[in-house]
Scaffold this active site. Structure first.
Site, short mmCIF file in Angstrom:
data_model
loop_
_atom_site.label_atom_id
_atom_site.label_comp_id
_atom_site.label_asym_id
_atom_site.label_seq_id
_atom_site.Cartn_x
_atom_site.Cartn_y
_atom_site.Cartn_z
N ARG A 68 0.72 -0.77 -0.12
CA ARG A 68 0.50 0.04 -0.06
C ARG A 68 1.11 1.40 0.00
NH1 ARG A 68 -2.18 -3.66 2.89
NH2 ARG A 68 -1.39 -3.38 5.00
N GLU A 105 4.85 -9.95 14.79
CA GLU A 105 5.16 -11.06 16.04
C GLU A 105 5.07 -12.40 16.23
OE1 GLU A 105 0.79 -10.17 16.58
OE2 GLU A 105 1.28 -10.80 18.53
P1 AMP Z 1 5.21 -2.75 11.80
O1 AMP Z 1 6.26 -3.30 10.68
O2 AMP Z 1 4.77 -3.08 12.76
O3 AMP Z 1 5.28 -1.24 11.90
O4 AMP Z 1 3.93 -3.01 10.47
C1 AMP Z 1 3.70 -1.87 9.47
C2 AMP Z 1 3.42 -2.56 7.95
O5 AMP Z 1 2.48 -3.76 8.25
C3 AMP Z 1 2.94 -1.52 6.91
O6 AMP Z 1 3.36 -1.93 5.32
C4 AMP Z 1 1.62 -1.30 7.12
O7 AMP Z 1 0.75 -1.48 6.29
C5 AMP Z 1 1.20 -3.49 7.55
N1 AMP Z 1 0.30 -2.72 9.40
C6 AMP Z 1 0.75 -3.19 9.97
N2 AMP Z 1 -0.87 -3.16 11.14
C7 AMP Z 1 -1.52 -2.76 10.44
C8 AMP Z 1 -2.93 -2.64 10.26
N3 AMP Z 1 -3.03 -2.74 11.72
N4 AMP Z 1 -4.04 -2.11 9.38
C9 AMP Z 1 -3.38 -2.29 8.28
N5 AMP Z 1 -1.76 -2.11 7.83
C10 AMP Z 1 -1.19 -2.84 8.89
#
Ligand code: AMP
Length: 180
Positions: A68, A105
């Site tokens: 996205r 996770e």
């Molecule tokens: P993080 O590495 O945990 O910061 O996750 C960010 C990535 O995962 C981004 O590329 C987001 O598109 C996706 N992502 C993580 N959590 C969500 C969420 N609750 N809703 C939509 N996309 C998420």
């Protein structure tokens, strides 16, 4: 420096973000931006809002993070008159690539960038839709820096503040528009 955005959505952007409980797995509240993307006025405001943080000549490349992040980063790059660079999941890029692994996770993931995508000293803006734990943005910044690029900033449309992803990005200029 880590700051919030000076540009406000003026209300309304949040109304076009849909929260889908338990997607893609139980316990995750997925932030679905497709209603925002499908609304021409809001999509344009978001692209202009991100681009307005980086006036003409302030960055040399815009990186989008699969998938996205691509949708937001590509029009921002076009608007700023600079090149677009995809940062992709493992195994998708056809040419020689740099890779960075990061924690999810219960597992690890790998992001990759073409090794010739950024020239040493180029100023790079990284764009994604959601900042959650910050691991994805951190890995993207590491890849840019490994190629000799300078991370001018990271912009995420949405920040899930309770996951404290900012703490992973200390020293980088992070801006977000909508916070939950
Ligand atoms: P993080 O590495 O945990 O910061 O996750 C960010 C990535 O995962 C981004 O590329 C987001 O598109 C996706 N992502 C993580 N959590 C969500 C969420 N609750 N809703 C939509 N996309 C998420």
């Amino acid at each position: 420096m880590t700051t919030g955005s000076a540009y406000t959505s003026g209300g309304g952007w949040e109304d076009k973000i849909r929260t889908i409980p338990d997607f893609p797995k139980p316990g995750v509240n997925f932030k679905d931006i497709t209603p925002l993307l499908g609304d021409r006025a809001t999509f344009a405001q978001v692209v202009e809002g991100i681009a307005s943080l980086y006036g003409d000549g302030q960055v040399d490349k815009v990186c989008g993070i699969e998938a996205r992040g691509f949708i937001l980063a590509a029009p921002v790059a076009y608007r700023l008159g600079v090149g677009f660079v995809p940062i992709r999941k493992h195994g998708k890029l056809p040419f020689t690539a740099e890779a960075a692994s990061y924690e999810l996770e219960y597992s690890q993931a790998i992001l990759e960038i073409h090794s010739d995508a950024i020239q040493p000293g180029e100023r790079v803006l990284i764009v994604d839709d959601v900042l959650a734990t910050g691991g994805t943005a951190r890995a993207a910044a590491d890849l840019v820096e490994r190629l000799g690029g300078v991370v001018s900033g990271i912009v995420c449309l949405i920040e899930l503040e309770f996951l404290n992803g900012r703490s992973q990005l200390e020293g980088l200029n992070l801006q977000t528009f909508i916070r939950y």
